[in-house]
Design a protein around this motif. Sequence first.
Motif, PDB file in Angstrom:
ATOM      1  N   LEU A 135       0.768  -1.245  -0.080  1.00  0.00           N
ATOM      2  CA  LEU A 135       0.046  -0.093  -0.029  1.00  0.00           C
ATOM      3  C   LEU A 135       0.603   1.325  -0.071  1.00  0.00           C
ATOM      4  N   ILE A 136       2.262   1.070  -0.007  1.00  0.00           N
ATOM      5  CA  ILE A 136       2.846   2.287   0.068  1.00  0.00           C
ATOM      6  C   ILE A 136       3.887   2.774  -1.322  1.00  0.00           C
ATOM      7  N   SER A 137       4.415   1.505  -1.807  1.00  0.00           N
ATOM      8  CA  SER A 137       5.166   1.662  -2.975  1.00  0.00           C
ATOM      9  C   SER A 137       4.525   1.757  -4.275  1.00  0.00           C
ATOM     10  N   ASN A 166       0.037   8.215   4.074  1.00  0.00           N
ATOM     11  CA  ASN A 166      -0.561   9.762   4.395  1.00  0.00           C
ATOM     12  C   ASN A 166       0.088  10.491   5.548  1.00  0.00           C
ATOM     13  N   ASP A 167      -0.203  11.640   5.702  1.00  0.00           N
ATOM     14  CA  ASP A 167       0.686  12.359   6.590  1.00  0.00           C
ATOM     15  C   ASP A 167       0.685  11.989   8.277  1.00  0.00           C
ATOM     16  N   GLU A 168      -0.247  11.498   8.789  1.00  0.00           N
ATOM     17  CA  GLU A 168      -0.535  11.093   9.963  1.00  0.00           C
ATOM     18  C   GLU A 168       0.382   9.878  10.000  1.00  0.00           C
ATOM     19  N   TYR A 169       0.540   8.970   9.148  1.00  0.00           N
ATOM     20  CA  TYR A 169       1.322   7.717   9.237  1.00  0.00           C
ATOM     21  C   TYR A 169       2.898   8.374   9.303  1.00  0.00           C
ATOM     22  N   ARG A 170       3.179   9.323   8.345  1.00  0.00           N
ATOM     23  CA  ARG A 170       4.519  10.056   8.505  1.00  0.00           C
ATOM     24  C   ARG A 170       4.872  10.415   9.697  1.00  0.00           C
ATOM     25  N   LYS A 171       3.896  11.216  10.146  1.00  0.00           N
ATOM     26  CA  LYS A 171       4.173  11.881  11.529  1.00  0.00           C
ATOM     27  C   LYS A 171       4.536  10.847  12.874  1.00  0.00           C
ATOM     28  N   ASP A 197      -9.834 -11.191  14.184  1.00  0.00           N
ATOM     29  CA  ASP A 197     -11.189 -11.034  13.052  1.00  0.00           C
ATOM     30  C   ASP A 197     -11.542  -9.574  13.610  1.00  0.00           C
ATOM     31  N   PHE A 198     -11.177  -8.746  12.513  1.00  0.00           N
ATOM     32  CA  PHE A 198     -11.650  -7.395  12.619  1.00  0.00           C
ATOM     33  C   PHE A 198     -13.284  -6.984  12.312  1.00  0.00           C
ATOM     34  N   GLY A 199     -13.696  -8.010  11.940  1.00  0.00           N
ATOM     35  CA  GLY A 199     -15.070  -7.759  11.709  1.00  0.00           C
ATOM     36  C   GLY A 199     -15.535  -6.911  10.415  1.00  0.00           C
ATOM     37  N   LYS A 200     -16.748  -6.440  10.275  1.00  0.00           N
ATOM     38  CA  LYS A 200     -17.197  -5.662   9.077  1.00  0.00           C
ATOM     39  C   LYS A 200     -16.408  -4.277   8.858  1.00  0.00           C
ATOM     40  N   GLU A 201     -15.828  -3.680  10.191  1.00  0.00           N
ATOM     41  CA  GLU A 201     -15.015  -2.689   9.898  1.00  0.00           C
ATOM     42  C   GLU A 201     -13.559  -2.915   9.125  1.00  0.00           C
ATOM     43  N   MET A 202     -13.069  -4.005   9.334  1.00  0.00           N
ATOM     44  CA  MET A 202     -12.034  -4.404   8.593  1.00  0.00           C
ATOM     45  C   MET A 202     -12.060  -5.733   8.016  1.00  0.00           C
ATOM     46  N   ASP A 203     -12.592  -6.001   6.911  1.00  0.00           N
ATOM     47  CA  ASP A 203     -13.321  -7.121   6.678  1.00  0.00           C
ATOM     48  C   ASP A 203     -12.038  -7.929   5.503  1.00  0.00           C
ATOM     49  N   THR A 204     -10.950  -7.141   5.466  1.00  0.00           N
ATOM     50  CA  THR A 204      -9.947  -7.741   4.523  1.00  0.00           C
ATOM     51  C   THR A 204      -8.509  -7.232   5.397  1.00  0.00           C
ATOM     52  N   GLU A 205      -7.546  -7.960   4.957  1.00  0.00           N
ATOM     53  CA  GLU A 205      -6.306  -7.615   5.775  1.00  0.00           C
ATOM     54  C   GLU A 205      -5.806  -6.283   5.037  1.00  0.00           C
ATOM     55  N   ALA A 206      -5.912  -5.990   3.665  1.00  0.00           N
ATOM     56  CA  ALA A 206      -5.538  -4.715   3.152  1.00  0.00           C
ATOM     57  C   ALA A 206      -6.174  -3.602   3.899  1.00  0.00           C
ATOM     58  N   LYS A 207      -7.377  -3.630   4.546  1.00  0.00           N
ATOM     59  CA  LYS A 207      -8.234  -2.647   4.895  1.00  0.00           C
ATOM     60  C   LYS A 207      -7.472  -2.602   6.580  1.00  0.00           C
ATOM     61  N   TRP A 235      -4.429  -2.972   7.131  1.00  0.00           N
ATOM     62  CA  TRP A 235      -3.188  -2.515   6.953  1.00  0.00           C
ATOM     63  C   TRP A 235      -3.229  -0.836   6.627  1.00  0.00           C
ATOM     64  N   LYS A 236      -4.287  -0.589   6.118  1.00  0.00           N
ATOM     65  CA  LYS A 236      -4.521   0.746   5.892  1.00  0.00           C
ATOM     66  C   LYS A 236      -4.639   1.609   7.240  1.00  0.00           C
ATOM     67  N   THR A 237      -5.219   1.104   8.110  1.00  0.00           N
ATOM     68  CA  THR A 237      -5.409   1.639   9.632  1.00  0.00           C
ATOM     69  C   THR A 237      -4.413   1.481  10.463  1.00  0.00           C
ATOM     70  N   ILE A 238      -3.767   0.148  10.356  1.00  0.00           N
ATOM     71  CA  ILE A 238      -2.792  -0.273  11.329  1.00  0.00           C
ATOM     72  C   ILE A 238      -1.455  -0.320  10.551  1.00  0.00           C
ATOM     73  N   TRP A 239      -0.746   0.631  10.868  1.00  0.00           N
ATOM     74  CA  TRP A 239       0.690   0.809  10.143  1.00  0.00           C
ATOM     75  C   TRP A 239       1.978   0.083  10.427  1.00  0.00           C
ATOM     76  N   SER A 240       2.405  -0.479   9.394  1.00  0.00           N
ATOM     77  CA  SER A 240       3.926  -1.215   9.861  1.00  0.00           C
ATOM     78  C   SER A 240       5.024  -0.104   9.737  1.00  0.00           C
ATOM     79  N   ALA A 241       6.075  -0.597  10.519  1.00  0.00           N
ATOM     80  CA  ALA A 241       7.330   0.134  10.278  1.00  0.00           C
ATOM     81  C   ALA A 241       8.176  -0.626  11.270  1.00  0.00           C
ATOM     82  N   GLY A 242       9.550  -0.540  10.995  1.00  0.00           N
ATOM     83  CA  GLY A 242      10.494  -1.142  11.530  1.00  0.00           C
ATOM     84  C   GLY A 242      11.256  -0.141  12.721  1.00  0.00           C
ATOM     85  N   GLN A 243      12.088  -0.859  13.434  1.00  0.00           N
ATOM     86  CA  GLN A 243      12.891  -0.262  14.557  1.00  0.00           C
ATOM     87  C   GLN A 243      13.670   0.810  14.053  1.00  0.00           C
TER      88      GLN A 243
END
Length: 323
Positions: A21-23, A215-220, A265-275, A277-285
Amino acid sequence: MNKDQFTENLSLPVVAAPMFLISGPELVIAACKKGIVGTFPALNQRTTEGFEEWVVQIKTELEAWEKETGKKAAPFGVNLIVHGTNPRVQADLEICAKHKVPLIITSLGAISMVVDAVHSYGGIVFHDVIKRRHAEKAIEAGVDGLILVCAGAGGHAGTLHPVPFINEIKQIFDGFILLSGALSTGQDVASAMQMGADLAYMGTRFINTDESKANDEYRKMIEDSQTTDITYTAAISGVSANFLSKSLDAAGVSEEQLKSTAKIDFGKEMDTEAKAWKTIWSAGQGVASIDDSLPMSDLVDRMKVEFKDAIEHQQKVLEKYSK
């Protein structure tokens, strides 16, 4: 293609890792123009048709830039999820062959059929691994390079320390060795070379570039985070990965859920892994070294200075202890 041929147009021994979702084309093109390998996941496009459009866009813009400047761009690559759960793998592989994508990065499985298909048109294959057994299987499949995903890496990461992992793999493999895990600066790249890697594999640092899709929130949140603000859990995707703890908190993920090996199981609010990862953001140390967001061009220029300074410092160390 040997190591010298693949790296001859690089200004730094760096691969900008494919990030879900980033590159996209903008990041890949900007990276390649600055002399580092730009890559993206095929699944960042929802269809094979859209994926082909991105490949054509990247090739067309880089070819035009080369013609205009007389310079050579770094090679670009595509990440393919080689797993039975990905129904597009064959169709996307055919697109890669059609357009002779220079580099294919395979994940979640190393299959000799894929390697043979890429080799047939002159491309090379790198495969990401987190342990020796995975590496052995990839070597059997004929891959050209191994990406050692070590502790602290963003996204799906391993738990091994890079020094013994590199030493172990170099005993059984003489192809490309790429090091992944918490690399953010030019000095980190030099350190990876000192440890025996041929290329540094960096993801999190490139989230905070103008060309990424974050998005800007992710970057911040990346700028405001430290090493202790990264959570390693299998609860989000079913495979252990590193995430920004603050984004997990914002999504209401509990400590109990994070400790479980079962996928949430994120239920209807996040019914796919892609959704998710749009809300829960990955990053490394490597977030601990990131306090800004800037154009790819400026970032690579800064990393080149850091890399040069680190190598010159090592030369002084060598001179001191060579008496």
